[in-house]
Write an enzyme that holds these catalytic residues in place. Structure first.
Site, PDB file in Angstrom:
ATOM      1  N   GLY A  10     -27.292  12.426  44.559  1.00 51.78           N
ATOM      2  CA  GLY A  10     -25.844  12.575  44.397  1.00 51.78           C
ATOM      3  C   GLY A  10     -25.278  11.656  43.319  1.00 51.78           C
ATOM      4  O   GLY A  10     -26.025  10.969  42.603  1.00 51.78           O
ATOM      5  N   ASP A  31     -32.959  13.960  49.931  1.00 48.54           N
ATOM      6  CA  ASP A  31     -31.668  14.628  49.714  1.00 48.54           C
ATOM      7  C   ASP A  31     -31.864  16.102  50.046  1.00 48.54           C
ATOM      8  O   ASP A  31     -32.882  16.691  49.670  1.00 48.54           O
ATOM      9  CB  ASP A  31     -31.227  14.453  48.246  1.00 48.54           C
ATOM     10  N   ASN A  32     -30.904  16.701  50.767  1.00 50.53           N
ATOM     11  CA  ASN A  32     -31.044  18.132  51.075  1.00 50.53           C
ATOM     12  C   ASN A  32     -30.449  19.003  49.970  1.00 50.53           C
ATOM     13  O   ASN A  32     -30.419  20.219  50.081  1.00 50.53           O
ATOM     14  CB  ASN A  32     -30.425  18.464  52.445  1.00 50.53           C
ATOM     15  N   PHE A  80     -26.703   6.789  51.426  1.00 55.52           N
ATOM     16  CA  PHE A  80     -25.579   7.476  50.786  1.00 55.52           C
ATOM     17  C   PHE A  80     -25.300   8.849  51.412  1.00 55.52           C
ATOM     18  O   PHE A  80     -24.197   9.369  51.261  1.00 55.52           O
ATOM     19  CB  PHE A  80     -25.897   7.765  49.304  1.00 55.52           C
ATOM     20  N   SER A 124     -16.234   3.192  52.832  1.00 54.98           N
ATOM     21  CA  SER A 124     -15.179   3.561  51.886  1.00 54.98           C
ATOM     22  C   SER A 124     -13.932   2.724  52.149  1.00 54.98           C
ATOM     23  O   SER A 124     -13.674   2.323  53.294  1.00 54.98           O
ATOM     24  CB  SER A 124     -14.834   5.039  52.098  1.00 54.98           C
ATOM     25  N   TYR A 148     -13.270  12.823  57.818  1.00 55.37           N
ATOM     26  CA  TYR A 148     -14.155  12.096  56.896  1.00 55.37           C
ATOM     27  C   TYR A 148     -13.999  10.588  57.116  1.00 55.37           C
ATOM     28  O   TYR A 148     -14.985   9.857  57.277  1.00 55.37           O
ATOM     29  CB  TYR A 148     -13.827  12.453  55.436  1.00 55.37           C
ATOM     30  N   LYS A 152     -16.635   7.351  58.661  1.00 64.48           N
ATOM     31  CA  LYS A 152     -16.938   6.033  58.082  1.00 64.48           C
ATOM     32  C   LYS A 152     -16.634   4.918  59.086  1.00 64.48           C
ATOM     33  O   LYS A 152     -17.421   4.000  59.268  1.00 64.48           O
ATOM     34  CB  LYS A 152     -16.141   5.815  56.788  1.00 64.48           C
ATOM     35  N   PHE A 177     -14.217   1.375  46.504  1.00 63.86           N
ATOM     36  CA  PHE A 177     -12.878   1.804  46.120  1.00 63.86           C
ATOM     37  C   PHE A 177     -13.034   3.130  45.353  1.00 63.86           C
ATOM     38  O   PHE A 177     -13.628   4.039  45.907  1.00 63.86           O
ATOM     39  CB  PHE A 177     -12.123   0.635  45.465  1.00 63.86           C
TER      40      PHE A 177
HETATM   41  P1  NAD Z   1     -22.451  13.031  46.664  1.00 66.49           P
HETATM   42  O1  NAD Z   1     -22.035  14.223  47.437  1.00 66.49           O
HETATM   43  O2  NAD Z   1     -22.614  13.170  45.197  1.00 66.49           O
HETATM   44  O3  NAD Z   1     -23.815  12.434  47.255  1.00 66.49           O
HETATM   45  C1  NAD Z   1     -24.184  12.588  48.608  1.00 66.49           C
HETATM   46  C2  NAD Z   1     -25.576  13.200  48.627  1.00 66.49           C
HETATM   47  O4  NAD Z   1     -26.018  13.341  49.983  1.00 66.49           O
HETATM   48  C3  NAD Z   1     -25.604  14.595  48.005  1.00 66.49           C
HETATM   49  O5  NAD Z   1     -26.603  14.630  47.004  1.00 66.49           O
HETATM   50  C4  NAD Z   1     -25.942  15.530  49.179  1.00 66.49           C
HETATM   51  O6  NAD Z   1     -26.749  16.629  48.752  1.00 66.49           O
HETATM   52  C5  NAD Z   1     -26.662  14.600  50.129  1.00 66.49           C
HETATM   53  N1  NAD Z   1     -26.557  14.928  51.554  1.00 66.49           N
HETATM   54  C6  NAD Z   1     -25.436  15.194  52.273  1.00 66.49           C
HETATM   55  N2  NAD Z   1     -25.765  15.404  53.562  1.00 66.49           N
HETATM   56  C7  NAD Z   1     -27.118  15.269  53.664  1.00 66.49           C
HETATM   57  C8  NAD Z   1     -28.047  15.370  54.739  1.00 66.49           C
HETATM   58  N3  NAD Z   1     -27.656  15.669  55.986  1.00 66.49           N
HETATM   59  N4  NAD Z   1     -29.352  15.173  54.471  1.00 66.49           N
HETATM   60  C9  NAD Z   1     -29.774  14.884  53.221  1.00 66.49           C
HETATM   61  N5  NAD Z   1     -28.948  14.782  52.168  1.00 66.49           N
HETATM   62  C10 NAD Z   1     -27.633  14.968  52.395  1.00 66.49           C
HETATM   63  O7  NAD Z   1     -21.430  11.848  47.000  1.00 66.49           O
HETATM   64  P2  NAD Z   1     -21.235  10.431  46.323  1.00 66.49           P
HETATM   65  O8  NAD Z   1     -19.930  10.423  45.645  1.00 66.49           O
HETATM   66  O9  NAD Z   1     -22.459  10.043  45.590  1.00 66.49           O
HETATM   67  O10 NAD Z   1     -21.077   9.555  47.642  1.00 66.49           O
HETATM   68  C11 NAD Z   1     -22.178   8.905  48.252  1.00 66.49           C
HETATM   69  C12 NAD Z   1     -21.704   8.241  49.530  1.00 66.49           C
HETATM   70  O11 NAD Z   1     -20.646   7.339  49.210  1.00 66.49           O
HETATM   71  C13 NAD Z   1     -21.131   9.193  50.572  1.00 66.49           C
HETATM   72  O12 NAD Z   1     -21.521   8.742  51.854  1.00 66.49           O
HETATM   73  C14 NAD Z   1     -19.632   9.069  50.392  1.00 66.49           C
HETATM   74  O13 NAD Z   1     -18.929   9.365  51.563  1.00 66.49           O
HETATM   75  C15 NAD Z   1     -19.504   7.606  50.014  1.00 66.49           C
HETATM   76  N6  NAD Z   1     -18.290   7.324  49.253  1.00 66.49           N
HETATM   77  C16 NAD Z   1     -18.034   8.005  48.104  1.00 66.49           C
HETATM   78  C17 NAD Z   1     -16.862   7.755  47.385  1.00 66.49           C
HETATM   79  C18 NAD Z   1     -16.544   8.513  46.127  1.00 66.49           C
HETATM   80  O14 NAD Z   1     -15.405   8.438  45.668  1.00 66.49           O
HETATM   81  N7  NAD Z   1     -17.473   9.214  45.510  1.00 66.49           N
HETATM   82  C19 NAD Z   1     -15.963   6.801  47.864  1.00 66.49           C
HETATM   83  C20 NAD Z   1     -16.258   6.106  49.029  1.00 66.49           C
HETATM   84  C21 NAD Z   1     -17.434   6.382  49.711  1.00 66.49           C
HETATM   85  C1  UD1 Z   2      -9.847  10.099  48.077  1.00 67.29           C
HETATM   86  C2  UD1 Z   2      -9.857  10.175  49.565  1.00 67.29           C
HETATM   87  C3  UD1 Z   2     -10.697   9.036  50.106  1.00 67.29           C
HETATM   88  C4  UD1 Z   2     -12.102   9.117  49.539  1.00 67.29           C
HETATM   89  C5  UD1 Z   2     -12.026   9.128  48.020  1.00 67.29           C
HETATM   90  C6  UD1 Z   2     -13.373   9.376  47.411  1.00 67.29           C
HETATM   91  C7  UD1 Z   2      -7.788  11.257  50.252  1.00 67.29           C
HETATM   92  C8  UD1 Z   2      -6.460  11.059  50.886  1.00 67.29           C
HETATM   93  N1  UD1 Z   2      -8.512  10.138  50.080  1.00 67.29           N
HETATM   94  O1  UD1 Z   2      -9.292   8.843  47.685  1.00 67.29           O
HETATM   95  O2  UD1 Z   2     -10.766   9.108  51.509  1.00 67.29           O
HETATM   96  O3  UD1 Z   2     -12.880   8.019  49.967  1.00 67.29           O
HETATM   97  O4  UD1 Z   2     -11.157  10.174  47.575  1.00 67.29           O
HETATM   98  O5  UD1 Z   2     -13.858  10.653  47.711  1.00 67.29           O
HETATM   99  O6  UD1 Z   2      -8.185  12.368  49.943  1.00 67.29           O
HETATM  100  N2  UD1 Z   2      -4.259  12.486  42.286  1.00 67.29           N
HETATM  101  C9  UD1 Z   2      -3.425  13.256  41.497  1.00 67.29           C
HETATM  102  N3  UD1 Z   2      -3.869  14.486  41.125  1.00 67.29           N
HETATM  103  C10 UD1 Z   2      -5.093  14.993  41.488  1.00 67.29           C
HETATM  104  C11 UD1 Z   2      -5.928  14.187  42.298  1.00 67.29           C
HETATM  105  C12 UD1 Z   2      -5.481  12.942  42.696  1.00 67.29           C
HETATM  106  O7  UD1 Z   2      -2.329  12.841  41.144  1.00 67.29           O
HETATM  107  O8  UD1 Z   2      -5.439  16.133  41.116  1.00 67.29           O
HETATM  108  C13 UD1 Z   2      -3.813  11.116  42.622  1.00 67.29           C
HETATM  109  C14 UD1 Z   2      -3.778  10.803  44.108  1.00 67.29           C
HETATM  110  O9  UD1 Z   2      -2.526  11.087  44.650  1.00 67.29           O
HETATM  111  C15 UD1 Z   2      -4.111   9.286  44.099  1.00 67.29           C
HETATM  112  C16 UD1 Z   2      -5.019   9.116  42.883  1.00 67.29           C
HETATM  113  O10 UD1 Z   2      -4.773  10.250  42.053  1.00 67.29           O
HETATM  114  O11 UD1 Z   2      -2.933   8.540  43.874  1.00 67.29           O
HETATM  115  C17 UD1 Z   2      -6.502   9.082  43.235  1.00 67.29           C
HETATM  116  O12 UD1 Z   2      -6.825  10.203  44.034  1.00 67.29           O
HETATM  117  P1  UD1 Z   2      -8.333  10.576  44.414  1.00 67.29           P
HETATM  118  O13 UD1 Z   2      -9.170  10.537  43.199  1.00 67.29           O
HETATM  119  O14 UD1 Z   2      -8.321  11.843  45.206  1.00 67.29           O
HETATM  120  O15 UD1 Z   2      -8.805   9.354  45.318  1.00 67.29           O
HETATM  121  P2  UD1 Z   2      -8.113   8.766  46.646  1.00 67.29           P
HETATM  122  O16 UD1 Z   2      -7.014   9.568  47.137  1.00 67.29           O
HETATM  123  O17 UD1 Z   2      -7.852   7.323  46.373  1.00 67.29           O
END
Ligand code: NAD
Ligand code: UD1
Length: 334
Positions: A10, A31-32, A80, A124, A148, A152, A177
């Site tokens: 991911g 990874d699935n 992850f 998160s 979601y 967490k 963040f």
């Molecule tokens: P992502 O979707 O790109 O990566 C997650 C990976 O997990 C994917 O490749 C998916 O195929 C795999 N996956 C999901 N369920 C699975 C399962 N049951 N078995 C095996 N593989 C599985 O997401 P990301 O942005 O890389 O996020 C990684 C982690 O960080 C997640 O747990 C997400 O909730 C957390 N996180 C992400 C953000 C963000 O903004 N991207 C913010 C806070 C927390």
């Molecule tokens: C969101 C999720 C959070 C998650 C994170 C990463 C919500 C409420 N929160 O965070 O739980 O951990 O993504 O996956 O969904 N915005 C726009 N236009 C857009 C998209 C976003 O104006 O098209 C604004 C939002 O209002 C926010 C900022 O951009 O103020 C960031 O948004 P986003 O990227 O979705 O992240 P979070 O909301 O912080």
């Protein structure tokens, strides 16, 4: 040292695997591919010049997990794998609880059987909920507003209870963040299916001409320009934070929640301006109503990460937008 990375194909996982390999760790990925493509694994190897072992398997498959721990002597796990789209979690709560909690249960069972008790978990900033004052500090109460977010909060509790019950466990709960940007090679980055929920993937698709304009969710927040303020962190800095966390769990026991952010807030309009500069054209935007569940301002207190891990983020918003655009050009413009 061998690290098992769940969800390693991911967005954040792939960048972390590259940095682990660069630092000399061996990497095993499960990874699935529910939200990733097999090319990600090839690109991890291409960027690092090193092989990884890849299992296309679901975490909820206990036999699949046992096989990995039997075939490899794993020193620590970075977990992850999970589903992460907030609106989808509201539509499909059972799938989210089942996947995120179920996968964690099976993983921990396989770890315990194998005698591996060191885990770094992707939490998160969403666990800080709607009511804490910024900057968010690790000791503040946690809560959630959607399934979601609850997964967490719950997994943090489960892993904490595990570490309390068995002092051999070492658990690092990393509260990310807003991770954005991409590897400077442009080979790996964030490429969501369908219409992006998050700001940066959406903005990059506007820059690439796939969507007409950025939709700004609200300009009446109590922030300097009225739009939402977030703590955006370059995904490579975040990946490096995981290396520090791995070192920490290898050397300590117990449980620690740690913020991974920059401590700096950036508004939606500041992002649109920075991205416009990165891609060399003014990106159009329109103001729309607030998105339900959004807070005005979110940024990290970064002191604990510095103190515990000796880590801090280095890359600025300009770098984040430039790397994001470099990836988006490769991905969307043929
Ligand atoms: P992502 O979707 O790109 O990566 C997650 C990976 O997990 C994917 O490749 C998916 O195929 C795999 N996956 C999901 N369920 C699975 C399962 N049951 N078995 C095996 N593989 C599985 O997401 P990301 O942005 O890389 O996020 C990684 C982690 O960080 C997640 O747990 C997400 O909730 C957390 N996180 C992400 C953000 C963000 O903004 N991207 C913010 C806070 C927390
Ligand atoms: C969101 C999720 C959070 C998650 C994170 C990463 C919500 C409420 N929160 O965070 O739980 O951990 O993504 O996956 O969904 N915005 C726009 N236009 C857009 C998209 C976003 O104006 O098209 C604004 C939002 O209002 C926010 C900022 O951009 O103020 C960031 O948004 P986003 O990227 O979705 O992240 P979070 O909301 O912080």
């Amino acid at each position: 040292m061998k690290i098992f990375v769940t969800g390693g194909a991911g967005f954040i996982g792939s960048h972390t695997c590259v940095e682990l390999l660069n630092a000399g760790y061996e990497v095993v990925i499960a990874d699935n591919l529910s939200n990733a493509k097999p090319e990600a694994v090839e690109n991890i190897q291409k960027i690092s010049g090193k092989p990884v072992v890849f299992y296309k398997t679901d975490l909820r498959d206990l036999e699949g997990m046992r096989k990995i721990f039997t075939e490899h002597d794993i020193d620590a796990v970075i977990h992850f794998a999970g589903l992460k789209a907030v609106p989808e979690s509201v539509q499909k709560p059972l799938e989210y609880y089942e996947n995120n909690l179920g996968g964690t249960f099976v993983l921990c069972q396989a770890m315990r059987e194998a005698g591996c008790r060191k885990i770094v978990f992707s939490s998160s900033a969403t666990v800080y909920g709607m009511h804490n004052p910024v900057p968010f500090k690790e000791g503040m109460p946690t809560s959630a507003t959607n399934p979601y977010g609850y997964t967490k909060v719950m997994i943090e509790q489960i892993l904490t209870d595990l570490a309390l019950a068995d002092p051999q466990w070492s658990v690092s709960l990393l509260r990310y963040f807003n991770p954005i940007g991409a590897h400077s090679s442009g080979l790996i980055g964030e490429d969501p299916n369908g219409i992006p929920n998050n700001l940066l993937p959406y903005v990059s698709q506007v820059a690439a001409g796939l969507r007409p304009e950025v939709v700004v969710y609200g300009n009446d927040y109590d922030t300097p320009d009225g739009t939402g303020v977030r703590d955006y962190i370059h995904v490579v800095d975040l990946a490096l934070g995981h290396l520090s966390a791995v070192k920490y769990v290898l050397e300590h026991t117990g449980v620690e929640a740690v913020n991974l952010g920059t401590g700096q807030g950036t508004s939606v309009l500041e992002i649109v301006a920075a991205y416009s500069k990165a891609c060399g054209k003014e990106l159009p935007y329109r103001i729309a109503p607030r998105r339900p569940g959004d807070i005005a301002t979110c940024y990290a207190d970064t002191e604990k990460a510095r103190r515990l891990f000796g880590w801090e983020a280095k890359r600025n918003i300009e770098q984040m937008c430039a790397d994001s655009w470099n990836f988006a050009k490769n991905r969307y413009i043929k």
